[in-house]
Design a protein around this motif. Structure first.
Motif, PDB file in Angstrom:
ATOM      1  N   LEU A  64      -1.296  -7.370  -9.611  1.00  0.00           N
ATOM      2  CA  LEU A  64      -1.269  -6.151  -8.942  1.00  0.00           C
ATOM      3  C   LEU A  64       0.295  -5.359  -9.095  1.00  0.00           C
ATOM      4  O   LEU A  64       0.194  -4.041  -9.381  1.00  0.00           O
ATOM      5  CB  LEU A  64      -1.134  -6.404  -7.312  1.00  0.00           C
ATOM      6  CG  LEU A  64      -1.402  -5.027  -6.655  1.00  0.00           C
ATOM      7  CD1 LEU A  64      -2.422  -4.114  -6.890  1.00  0.00           C
ATOM      8  CD2 LEU A  64      -1.503  -5.416  -5.044  1.00  0.00           C
ATOM      9  N   PHE A  73       2.607   6.318   2.412  1.00  0.00           N
ATOM     10  CA  PHE A  73       1.278   5.973   2.936  1.00  0.00           C
ATOM     11  C   PHE A  73       0.564   4.896   2.712  1.00  0.00           C
ATOM     12  O   PHE A  73       0.246   3.971   3.319  1.00  0.00           O
ATOM     13  CB  PHE A  73       0.344   7.367   2.564  1.00  0.00           C
ATOM     14  CG  PHE A  73      -0.852   7.398   3.356  1.00  0.00           C
ATOM     15  CD1 PHE A  73      -1.049   8.216   4.523  1.00  0.00           C
ATOM     16  CD2 PHE A  73      -2.042   6.433   3.312  1.00  0.00           C
ATOM     17  CE1 PHE A  73      -2.044   8.116   5.249  1.00  0.00           C
ATOM     18  CE2 PHE A  73      -3.160   6.661   3.791  1.00  0.00           C
ATOM     19  CZ  PHE A  73      -3.275   7.482   5.238  1.00  0.00           C
ATOM     20  N   GLU A  74       0.685   4.609   1.321  1.00  0.00           N
ATOM     21  CA  GLU A  74       0.203   3.470   0.703  1.00  0.00           C
ATOM     22  C   GLU A  74       0.645   2.036   1.271  1.00  0.00           C
ATOM     23  O   GLU A  74      -0.153   1.194   1.629  1.00  0.00           O
ATOM     24  CB  GLU A  74       0.307   3.434  -0.592  1.00  0.00           C
ATOM     25  CG  GLU A  74      -0.327   2.202  -1.486  1.00  0.00           C
ATOM     26  CD  GLU A  74       0.218   1.943  -2.814  1.00  0.00           C
ATOM     27  OE1 GLU A  74       0.876   2.973  -3.428  1.00  0.00           O
ATOM     28  OE2 GLU A  74       0.123   0.742  -3.183  1.00  0.00           O
ATOM     29  N   MET A  90      -0.477   1.853   4.929  1.00  0.00           N
ATOM     30  CA  MET A  90      -1.919   1.344   4.765  1.00  0.00           C
ATOM     31  C   MET A  90      -2.070  -0.420   4.502  1.00  0.00           C
ATOM     32  O   MET A  90      -2.790  -0.935   5.355  1.00  0.00           O
ATOM     33  CB  MET A  90      -2.880   2.184   3.924  1.00  0.00           C
ATOM     34  CG  MET A  90      -4.131   1.980   3.789  1.00  0.00           C
ATOM     35  SD  MET A  90      -4.512   0.859   2.674  1.00  0.00           S
ATOM     36  CE  MET A  90      -4.327   1.438   1.049  1.00  0.00           C
ATOM     37  N   LEU A  91      -1.341  -0.733   3.597  1.00  0.00           N
ATOM     38  CA  LEU A  91      -1.350  -2.092   3.189  1.00  0.00           C
ATOM     39  C   LEU A  91      -0.807  -2.867   4.450  1.00  0.00           C
ATOM     40  O   LEU A  91      -1.620  -4.132   4.744  1.00  0.00           O
ATOM     41  CB  LEU A  91      -0.575  -2.324   2.059  1.00  0.00           C
ATOM     42  CG  LEU A  91      -1.054  -1.846   0.774  1.00  0.00           C
ATOM     43  CD1 LEU A  91       0.165  -2.033  -0.309  1.00  0.00           C
ATOM     44  CD2 LEU A  91      -2.364  -2.656   0.345  1.00  0.00           C
ATOM     45  N   VAL A  92       0.078  -2.636   5.146  1.00  0.00           N
ATOM     46  CA  VAL A  92       0.532  -3.344   6.342  1.00  0.00           C
ATOM     47  C   VAL A  92      -0.665  -3.360   7.435  1.00  0.00           C
ATOM     48  O   VAL A  92      -1.057  -4.241   8.114  1.00  0.00           O
ATOM     49  CB  VAL A  92       1.681  -2.911   6.868  1.00  0.00           C
ATOM     50  CG1 VAL A  92       2.180  -3.806   8.209  1.00  0.00           C
ATOM     51  CG2 VAL A  92       2.870  -3.333   5.925  1.00  0.00           C
ATOM     52  N   ALA A  93      -1.184  -1.956   7.477  1.00  0.00           N
ATOM     53  CA  ALA A  93      -2.290  -1.825   8.526  1.00  0.00           C
ATOM     54  C   ALA A  93      -3.534  -2.669   8.264  1.00  0.00           C
ATOM     55  O   ALA A  93      -3.976  -3.455   9.196  1.00  0.00           O
ATOM     56  CB  ALA A  93      -2.575  -0.468   8.695  1.00  0.00           C
ATOM     57  N   ILE A  94      -3.953  -2.982   7.016  1.00  0.00           N
ATOM     58  CA  ILE A  94      -5.027  -3.504   6.932  1.00  0.00           C
ATOM     59  C   ILE A  94      -4.730  -5.245   6.924  1.00  0.00           C
ATOM     60  O   ILE A  94      -5.644  -5.918   6.641  1.00  0.00           O
ATOM     61  CB  ILE A  94      -5.992  -3.110   5.781  1.00  0.00           C
ATOM     62  CG1 ILE A  94      -4.858  -3.408   4.313  1.00  0.00           C
ATOM     63  CG2 ILE A  94      -6.170  -1.919   5.562  1.00  0.00           C
ATOM     64  CD1 ILE A  94      -5.747  -3.206   2.974  1.00  0.00           C
ATOM     65  N   GLY A  95      -3.549  -5.520   6.956  1.00  0.00           N
ATOM     66  CA  GLY A  95      -3.405  -6.813   7.118  1.00  0.00           C
ATOM     67  C   GLY A  95      -2.646  -7.510   5.979  1.00  0.00           C
ATOM     68  O   GLY A  95      -2.353  -9.012   5.898  1.00  0.00           O
ATOM     69  N   MET A  96      -1.977  -6.939   5.146  1.00  0.00           N
ATOM     70  CA  MET A  96      -0.884  -7.523   4.290  1.00  0.00           C
ATOM     71  C   MET A  96       0.325  -7.774   4.855  1.00  0.00           C
ATOM     72  O   MET A  96       1.227  -6.907   5.339  1.00  0.00           O
ATOM     73  CB  MET A  96      -0.689  -6.350   3.083  1.00  0.00           C
ATOM     74  CG  MET A  96       0.138  -7.271   2.020  1.00  0.00           C
ATOM     75  SD  MET A  96      -0.091  -6.067   0.617  1.00  0.00           S
ATOM     76  CE  MET A  96       0.633  -7.303  -0.870  1.00  0.00           C
ATOM     77  N   ARG A  97       0.915  -8.934   5.075  1.00  0.00           N
ATOM     78  CA  ARG A  97       2.095  -9.247   5.554  1.00  0.00           C
ATOM     79  C   ARG A  97       3.192  -8.674   4.842  1.00  0.00           C
ATOM     80  O   ARG A  97       3.235  -8.457   3.758  1.00  0.00           O
ATOM     81  CB  ARG A  97       2.105 -10.915   5.666  1.00  0.00           C
ATOM     82  CG  ARG A  97       1.823 -11.591   6.830  1.00  0.00           C
ATOM     83  CD  ARG A  97       2.390 -12.868   6.668  1.00  0.00           C
ATOM     84  NE  ARG A  97       1.885 -13.715   8.095  1.00  0.00           N
ATOM     85  CZ  ARG A  97       2.753 -14.422   8.656  1.00  0.00           C
ATOM     86  NH1 ARG A  97       3.879 -14.808   8.155  1.00  0.00           N
ATOM     87  NH2 ARG A  97       2.426 -14.729   9.812  1.00  0.00           N
ATOM     88  N   LYS A  98       4.376  -8.328   5.698  1.00  0.00           N
ATOM     89  CA  LYS A  98       5.229  -7.749   5.093  1.00  0.00           C
ATOM     90  C   LYS A  98       6.164  -8.566   3.897  1.00  0.00           C
ATOM     91  O   LYS A  98       6.505  -7.723   2.836  1.00  0.00           O
ATOM     92  CB  LYS A  98       6.408  -7.242   6.059  1.00  0.00           C
ATOM     93  CG  LYS A  98       6.007  -6.051   6.936  1.00  0.00           C
ATOM     94  CD  LYS A  98       6.940  -5.657   7.983  1.00  0.00           C
ATOM     95  CE  LYS A  98       6.292  -4.428   8.662  1.00  0.00           C
ATOM     96  NZ  LYS A  98       7.445  -3.862   9.750  1.00  0.00           N
ATOM     97  N   LYS A 136       4.850 -10.470   1.726  1.00  0.00           N
ATOM     98  CA  LYS A 136       3.906 -10.294   0.558  1.00  0.00           C
ATOM     99  C   LYS A 136       4.040  -8.946   0.019  1.00  0.00           C
ATOM    100  O   LYS A 136       4.133  -9.009  -1.083  1.00  0.00           O
ATOM    101  CB  LYS A 136       2.227 -10.733   1.015  1.00  0.00           C
ATOM    102  CG  LYS A 136       2.159 -11.897   0.938  1.00  0.00           C
ATOM    103  CD  LYS A 136       0.632 -12.215   1.121  1.00  0.00           C
ATOM    104  CE  LYS A 136       0.350 -13.560   0.856  1.00  0.00           C
ATOM    105  NZ  LYS A 136      -0.890 -14.274   1.898  1.00  0.00           N
ATOM    106  N   PRO A 140       3.740   1.018  10.341  1.00  0.00           N
ATOM    107  CA  PRO A 140       2.318   1.645   9.725  1.00  0.00           C
ATOM    108  C   PRO A 140       2.119   2.837  10.192  1.00  0.00           C
ATOM    109  O   PRO A 140       1.515   3.830   9.395  1.00  0.00           O
ATOM    110  CB  PRO A 140       1.364   0.361   9.903  1.00  0.00           C
ATOM    111  CG  PRO A 140       1.830  -0.614  10.728  1.00  0.00           C
ATOM    112  CD  PRO A 140       3.238  -0.520  10.831  1.00  0.00           C
ATOM    113  N   VAL A 141       2.258   3.050  11.612  1.00  0.00           N
ATOM    114  CA  VAL A 141       1.787   4.392  12.179  1.00  0.00           C
ATOM    115  C   VAL A 141       2.485   5.403  11.821  1.00  0.00           C
ATOM    116  O   VAL A 141       1.868   6.543  11.208  1.00  0.00           O
ATOM    117  CB  VAL A 141       1.948   4.002  13.571  1.00  0.00           C
ATOM    118  CG1 VAL A 141       1.360   5.568  14.366  1.00  0.00           C
ATOM    119  CG2 VAL A 141       0.856   2.990  14.080  1.00  0.00           C
TER     120      VAL A 141
END
Lengths: 235, 405
Positions: free
Chosen positions: B6, B294-295, B298-306, B308, B399-400
């Motif tokens: 990625l 924003f991206e 969004m990644l943290v919001a959908i569940g990507m650990r900080k 990672k 994330p907000v």
């Protein structure tokens, strides 16, 4: 019908030290498994803030929120991220997808974060793309998809983690009528056939029309909560 | 693995941003390597000029000679010592010298000069004296001829093949006097030496000073100039207490001090360069973080650990910095090589000033691999340290707030 979300007298207050502004003011809310709910209200009424609180993206200043009986307001930030990953699906208004990944990879991404093995991932991808009707677009990049198609992939991604519920923040705001209708059809079908709980924040009359429960927010308070078919919940 | 994939894909998402970052690192490495390589090249050349021109890297004298440079502080030519020294593979050559002062005279003109008795072949191998010749022939052992510096020749108002007279004090107070035909004229960069140097074949000088078999020094050439101090210490042990073994740094402390001072100035220049590099890289990192706010939210919001997400950003930084560094090193190799073969040449008055002090008016580069490795690693380190900024931002990411329009 089991309760998925239980928000007990939650408030979100900004500018606490000077003149406090209640973005969410003493809201009490239950969402049951399988509901198809729309949060409506004028701009600044607190729809997105409420979604953020329910989704564990933000914490209430007062009250608590339980998801399947688990108090998420007491969770540490890292635990909350993991909780979101496994229990909550998100669909945002725009910039939903990672632009460098294909549609398939975007959906697979969530499962990679969950540590699901390749075989299981592949099977789930096939199912999800069939459900959203984009089997032929799996290898397209977001830039090669229309806005409606991108949102359908976002729905697939939200469902990839087999969440307890899906939160969608104005999912149709940037879509034309046909695309919005198509997206709503898919979500309604998933709700009906797989009993997936959807909660939308929206201004869109088309979404409100299709929702089976409509919660109206004004100045951070729930002013009405109407169940169209089988339930009517008083607040 | 998927994080790395990625990261790689993200690099090509905004090609311009990646290209700008890589270019800033690329030019940083090239400039840094060039600065470092020119710095070392200049000093190496300065040492080579001074050392190979006259003093050699190491000299051996009788104990006490350097403090009182008189003919009586001399020693007998020792083939045993020569052999012992040459057994050390790091010592490539030795040449004997007999040096003393005398008065050179022609007609009514007299001028003090430094008479150096040399073994013409051996001396040439070490100091390449024959290359300084501007007229006539190089010295030959056993001939009663002299090789005179251009300035001295002019002052004595003589010409090639004229005869000059040398008068001075010989070994143990003897009178030294002799007549010599000028067989060659040499030009030296240092005005001081160019005005007073006079070479004789060793045997001829020993006869002049009535010092048969006597030397004032052995001049050593060595394989690796960087090992001069170690070799010097080892040679001292080999030669014993009756001799003093001195490196060029001990014989010419002013040159060493000059290099030290100039090195400090160069360090300041390099620090400024590193600072500019840092701002360049940091600017692109700031741009990247602003673009992807924003991206990342969004990644943290959908569940990507900080952790990672931090790993993803770090991988992107490492890939960018590493690629920039490698390209920079690859590009700087031919540039450095070219500038070594065709050094930057100073012209005009500056060149004259350099030459007046016996230095070549050129800025050659050093092709030592350490420049490429060290500077590449330095820029890599700067890049990696600056990559901590996105990591810091990720740890504080909300994330907000990040996803707010």
């Amino acid at each position: 019908m089991s309760t998925v979300i239980d928000a007990h007298n939650i408030s979100k207050i900004y500018n606490k030290e000077n003149i406090p502004v209640y973005a969410i003011n003493n809201v009490h809310l239950h969402i049951n498994q399988g509901e198809f709910t729309a949060l409506v209200g004028p701009s600044g009424s607190g729809k997105t803030t409420l979604l953020n609180l329910i989704g564990g993206l933000d914490k209430p200043d007062e009250g608590k929120i339980e998801i399947n009986g688990i108090d998420i307001t007491a969770m540490s930030p890292n635990k909350l991220i993991d909780f979101r990953l496994r229990n909550i699906g998100f669909v945002f208004q725009s910039f939903n997808l990672i632009p460098v990944l294909t549609a398939r990879e975007n959906v697979e991404f969530i499962m990679q974060l969950q540590g699901i093995n390749k075989t299981e991932r592949e099977a789930r991808i096939q199912t999800l793309f069939r459900q959203i009707g984009l089997e032929d677009k799996m290898d397209s990049r977001p830039s090669q998809l229309s806005g409606g198609q991108q949102q359908r992939v976002a729905v697939a991604r939200a469902l990839a983690s087999k969440p307890q519920f899906v939160l969608a923040d104005e999912p149709t705001a940037n879509l034309d009528t046909a695309s919005a209708s198509n997206l709503l059809d898919i979500m309604a079908l998933l709700n009906k056939e797989e009993n997936i709980t959807f909660i939308f924040s929206t201004h869109d009359a088309r979404v409100i029309e299709r929702a089976r429960r409509v919660i109206t927010l004004v100045d951070g308070r729930i002013t009405s909560d109407t169940a169209k078919v089988d339930t009517h919940v008083q607040h | 693995m998927w994080i790395l994939q990625l990261a790689w894909k993200n690099l090509w998402r905004n090609r311009n941003r990646t290209a700008i970052t890589m270019a800033s690192i690329f030019f940083a490495v090239v400039l840094s390597v060039l600065t470092s390589s020119i710095k070392t090249g200049i000093f190496d050349n300065l040492i080579k000029n001074v050392v190979s021109f006259y003093s050699g890297y190491i000299q051996i004298h009788k104990q006490g000679y350097w403090d009182e440079q008189i003919l009586d502080n001399s020693f007998e030519n020792s083939t045993v010592l020569e052999r012992k020294l040459l057994n050390d593979p790091r010592i490539t050559d030795i040449t004997p010298r007999l040096e003393s002062f005398a008065l050179a005279s022609a007609g009514n003109i007299t001028k003090g000069c430094l008479v150096v008795g040399i073994d013409p072949q051996k001396e040439d191998r070490i100091t390449r004296l024959s290359t300084k010749l501007i007229a006539g022939k190089y010295l030959q052992a056993g001939h009663n001829t002299a090789l005179v510096s251009e300035g001295l020749l002019k002052r004595l108002q003589l010409q090639l093949y004229d005869t000059l007279v040398l008068i001075g004090q010989g070994y143990h107070g003897a009178t030294a006097a002799g007549k010599y035909v000028i067989s060659g004229v040499a030009k030296f960069g240092s005005p001081d030496l160019n005005d007073r140097l006079l070479y004789l074949p060793l045997g001829t000088a020993q006869v002049l000073f009535e010092a048969p078999g006597i030397l004032t020094s052995y001049v050593l050439s060595i394989q690796d100039p960087k090992q001069v101090n170690t070799i010097s210490t080892d040679a001292q042990q080999l030669a014993g207490k009756e001799y003093e073994v001195m490196s060029w740094e001990q014989m010419m402390p002013d040159i060493k001090q000059h290099i030290k001072t100039d090195s400090s100035n160069m360090v300041v220049i390099q620090l400024i360069l590193y600072l500019l590099i840092s701002f360049g890289i940091f600017g692109t990192l700031l741009m990247m973080m602003a673009e992807r706010r924003f991206e990342l939210g969004m990644l943290v919001a959908i569940g990507m650990r900080k952790s990672k997400l931090a790993l993803l950003l770090l991988s992107e930084s490492i890939l960018t910095v590493l690629a920039g560094c490698l390209l920079g090193i690859l590009a700087s190799i031919p540039i450095v090589w070219y500038l070594q073969k065709h050094p930057i040449r100073i012209t005009g008055n500056a060149a004259k000033a350099y030459e007046r002090f016996g230095f070549e008016a050129i800025f050659p580069t050093s092709t030592d691999s350490a420049h490429f490795i060290n500077q590449g690693l330095m820029v890599l380190l700067i890049g990696l340290v600056l990559s901590l900024y996105p990591l810091l931002k990720v740890t504080r990411l909300n994330p907000v707030i990040s996803m707010k329009k």
